[in-house]
Design a protein around this motif. Structure first.
Motif, short mmCIF file in Angstrom:
data_model
loop_
_atom_site.label_atom_id
_atom_site.label_comp_id
_atom_site.label_asym_id
_atom_site.label_seq_id
_atom_site.Cartn_x
_atom_site.Cartn_y
_atom_site.Cartn_z
N HIS A 104 0.84 -1.21 0.00
CA HIS A 104 0.00 0.00 0.00
C HIS A 104 0.87 1.26 0.00
CE1 HIS A 104 -4.22 -1.00 0.00
NE2 HIS A 104 -4.07 -1.93 0.93
N HIS A 115 -6.40 -3.08 7.98
CA HIS A 115 -5.19 -2.61 8.67
C HIS A 115 -5.27 -1.13 9.03
CE1 HIS A 115 -3.74 -6.26 6.85
NE2 HIS A 115 -4.14 -5.78 5.68
N ASP A 125 -18.50 8.79 3.04
CA ASP A 125 -17.71 9.96 2.65
C ASP A 125 -18.64 11.02 2.04
OD1 ASP A 125 -15.80 11.68 1.62
OD2 ASP A 125 -14.66 10.15 0.56
N PHE A 163 -15.80 1.92 9.59
CA PHE A 163 -16.71 2.57 8.63
C PHE A 163 -17.72 1.54 8.12
CE2 PHE A 163 -13.62 6.15 7.81
CZ PHE A 163 -14.53 7.19 7.88
N PRO A 202 -18.94 -2.34 0.59
CA PRO A 202 -18.22 -1.59 1.61
C PRO A 202 -18.78 -0.17 1.69
CG PRO A 202 -16.91 -1.76 -0.39
CD PRO A 202 -18.20 -2.48 -0.66
N CYS A 203 -18.89 0.35 2.90
CA CYS A 203 -19.68 1.57 3.12
C CYS A 203 -18.88 2.87 3.06
CB CYS A 203 -20.35 1.49 4.49
SG CYS A 203 -21.17 -0.10 4.78
N GLY A 204 -17.53 2.77 3.05
CA GLY A 204 -16.67 3.95 3.17
C GLY A 204 -17.00 5.06 2.18
N GLY A 218 -3.73 3.21 1.48
CA GLY A 218 -4.77 2.26 1.86
C GLY A 218 -6.14 2.74 1.41
N GLY A 219 -7.09 1.81 1.36
CA GLY A 219 -8.44 2.11 0.85
C GLY A 219 -9.09 3.31 1.53
N VAL A 220 -8.88 3.48 2.82
CA VAL A 220 -9.53 4.58 3.55
C VAL A 220 -8.99 5.95 3.13
CG1 VAL A 220 -9.95 5.51 5.88
CG2 VAL A 220 -10.06 3.05 5.50
N ASP A 274 -6.87 -1.99 -3.04
CA ASP A 274 -5.93 -3.06 -3.40
C ASP A 274 -5.71 -3.12 -4.91
OD1 ASP A 274 -5.83 -3.60 -0.76
OD2 ASP A 274 -7.08 -5.40 -0.83
N GLY A 281 -9.41 -1.69 5.03
CA GLY A 281 -10.45 -2.48 5.68
C GLY A 281 -9.89 -3.43 6.72
N CYS A 337 -5.50 3.73 -4.22
CA CYS A 337 -5.68 3.63 -2.76
C CYS A 337 -6.13 2.23 -2.37
CB CYS A 337 -6.70 4.66 -2.28
SG CYS A 337 -6.00 6.32 -2.20
N ALA A 342 -8.93 6.97 0.34
CA ALA A 342 -9.81 7.49 -0.70
C ALA A 342 -10.77 8.50 -0.08
CB ALA A 342 -10.60 6.36 -1.34
N ASN A 343 -10.84 8.55 1.25
CA ASN A 343 -11.76 9.46 1.94
C ASN A 343 -11.33 10.91 1.74
OD1 ASN A 343 -12.71 11.07 4.42
ND2 ASN A 343 -13.98 9.23 4.44
O1 KG4 Z 1 -7.24 -1.14 0.94
P1 KG4 Z 1 -8.59 -1.71 0.72
O2 KG4 Z 1 -9.16 -1.67 -0.67
O3 KG4 Z 1 -8.66 -3.19 1.19
C1 KG4 Z 1 -8.01 -3.71 2.31
O4 KG4 Z 1 -6.78 -3.95 2.25
O5 KG4 Z 1 -8.72 -3.83 3.34
O6 KG4 Z 1 -9.59 -0.92 1.72
C2 KG4 Z 1 -10.96 -1.15 1.74
C3 KG4 Z 1 -11.58 -0.27 2.81
C4 KG4 Z 1 -13.06 -0.60 3.08
O7 KG4 Z 1 -13.24 -0.73 4.49
C5 KG4 Z 1 -13.79 0.65 2.56
O8 KG4 Z 1 -15.00 0.95 3.26
C6 KG4 Z 1 -12.76 1.72 2.79
O9 KG4 Z 1 -11.53 1.11 2.43
N1 KG4 Z 1 -13.00 2.90 1.94
C7 KG4 Z 1 -13.26 4.11 2.44
C8 KG4 Z 1 -13.50 4.96 1.33
N2 KG4 Z 1 -13.35 4.22 0.19
C9 KG4 Z 1 -13.04 2.96 0.59
N3 KG4 Z 1 -13.34 4.53 3.71
C10 KG4 Z 1 -13.63 5.82 3.91
N4 KG4 Z 1 -13.89 6.70 2.91
C11 KG4 Z 1 -13.81 6.32 1.61
N5 KG4 Z 1 -14.04 7.19 0.63
#
Ligand code: KG4
Ligand code: ZN
Length: 342
Positions: free
Chosen positions: A120, A143, A188, A170, A182-184, A273-275, A306, A141, A304, A277-278
């Motif tokens: 990441h 870590h 946002d 989230f 996934p709700c993130g 990391g995915g978060v 995977d 999601g 952001c 993207a917030n």
């Molecule tokens: O990095 P990732 O794609 O997968 C893992 O390695 O876990 O992260 C996925 C996480 C999910 O919990 C998703 O809800 C969160 O990233 N996510 C966000 C946003 N976009 C994705 N969380 C907050 N705000 C966002 N815009």
């Protein structure tokens, strides 16, 4: 050097072909295929490990084929194959690891093992050289880690969540609010329309001077609040909940990073990391760094979550530092290295 990079640690099967000359911090992404399983897992409200493994098995070979053909390269032209080996869901990891081993063995290519969290962070490397040492903050999601990076290959985890990851919080809170997993991303957007001062939620940093986080108190607090409102027949404003929740997360992340930068006195922050993207967290960290004259790097939104490109970027530096694996390579669900040296 042409890298074929494979990622299958959770619910995305991803394969990328990336070119990077040895000894140079230059990257050309020739293909970046991502097969997301989120639709499959949505009806269960979270990732079901057995379903994830089966979906990876179905996806991986056609996706690798597509990555090679979109990049206009043959398997023989690949110089090294990289794969995520840890941490993650063990059944999911093993699909990628075994595919990569098969590829390396069949075509006689070097095999490179990549830690997912390092991967990441490496999404930040593709735009050119970043000064080391740096602090990295990874939130996804699965870590939540604060890392002291002495170089691109020498990482030490100095903080992490002691319970839920930020993305997981989230997702769990969002699910209780009736949103789709996934709700993130939806939270946002809702947060942008809400009042961040509407609720005072508990902070998510550990108050023991460590750089750790704890999300379970916040999750329980909001779930209880939603349950009580439901029992009373009251309707709460989802936008206000999301805005207040996002605010407390952004403030807590800033609090821990502030402690960390005060201790180590580094001048660079890499977030990933995915978060990340917030939009609110990106902005909060941009401000945080500006106020402290810290150089800030965060990947584009497309890198952001995977993906295989980040695995190729991490693999390049591991490989050039002399790290290569043999056919005994295995997946590891999580390692104690996750806590200390990566
Ligand atoms: O990095 P990732 O794609 O997968 C893992 O390695 O876990 O992260 C996925 C996480 C999910 O919990 C998703 O809800 C969160 O990233 N996510 C966000 C946003 N976009 C994705 N969380 C907050 N705000 C966002 N815009
Ligand atoms: Zn991830």
């Amino acid at each position: 050097m042409l890298y074929l990079a494979i990622e299958s640690s959770c619910d995305e099967t991803a394969v990328a072909v990336v070119e990077s000359p040895r000894g140079k911090d230059e990257f050309t992404v020739l293909s970046n295929e991502i097969n997301s399983q989120t639709d499959i897992h949505a009806e269960f409200g979270g990732v079901v490990p057995e379903i994830a493994s089966r979906a990876h098995i179905e996806a991986i070979a056609p996706l690798a084929y597509k990555a090679l053909s979109d990049a206009h390269v043959t398997a023989e032209q690949i110089d090294a194959v990289a794969v995520t080996t840890e941490p993650g869901l063990i059944g999911a990891l093993l699909v990628g690891v075994n595919f990569a081993k098969g590829f390396a063995l069949s075509y006689g290519k070097p095999l490179i093992s990549v830690n997912h969290i390092k991967g990441h962070v490496a999404a930040n490397y593709i735009n050119g050289r970043i000064n080391t040492p740096f602090i990295a903050f990874v939130a996804s999601g699965g870590h939540t880690s604060v890392i002291k990076a002495n170089s691109y290959t020498d990482f030490e985890t100095v903080g992490r969540t002691v319970d839920d990851a930020i993305g997981e919080a989230f997702d769990k809170i969002g699910r209780r609010m009736g949103l789709n997993y996934p709700c993130g991303a939806e939270m946002d957007a809702l947060a942008a329309k809400g009042d961040p001062d509407a609720y005072r939620f508990p902070a998510v940093y550990m108050k023991d001077g460590s750089f750790n986080f704890s999300l379970s108190g916040l999750k329980t607090h909001i779930v209880n609040m939603l349950n009580t409102a439901e029992m009373k027949g009251e309707k709460l404003c989802r936008e206000d909940i999301c805005a207040s929740l996002t605010r407390v997360i952004c403030e807590s992340v800033a609090h821990q990073l502030d402690l960390c930068f005060k201790k180590y006195r580094y001048k660079t922050l890499l977030a990933a990391g995915g978060v990340l993207a917030n939009s609110h967290l990106r902005l909060a960290l941009t401000r945080f760094c500006k106020e402290r004259d810290i150089e800030f790097h965060v990947p584009p939104l497309s890198l952001c979550g995977d993906n295989g490109v980040m695995i190729a970027a991490a693999a390049k530096y591991e490989f050039e530092a002399g790290s290569a694996s043999d056919m005994s390579l295995d997946g590891k669900p999580s390692s104690k290295d996750d806590w200390t040296r990566l």
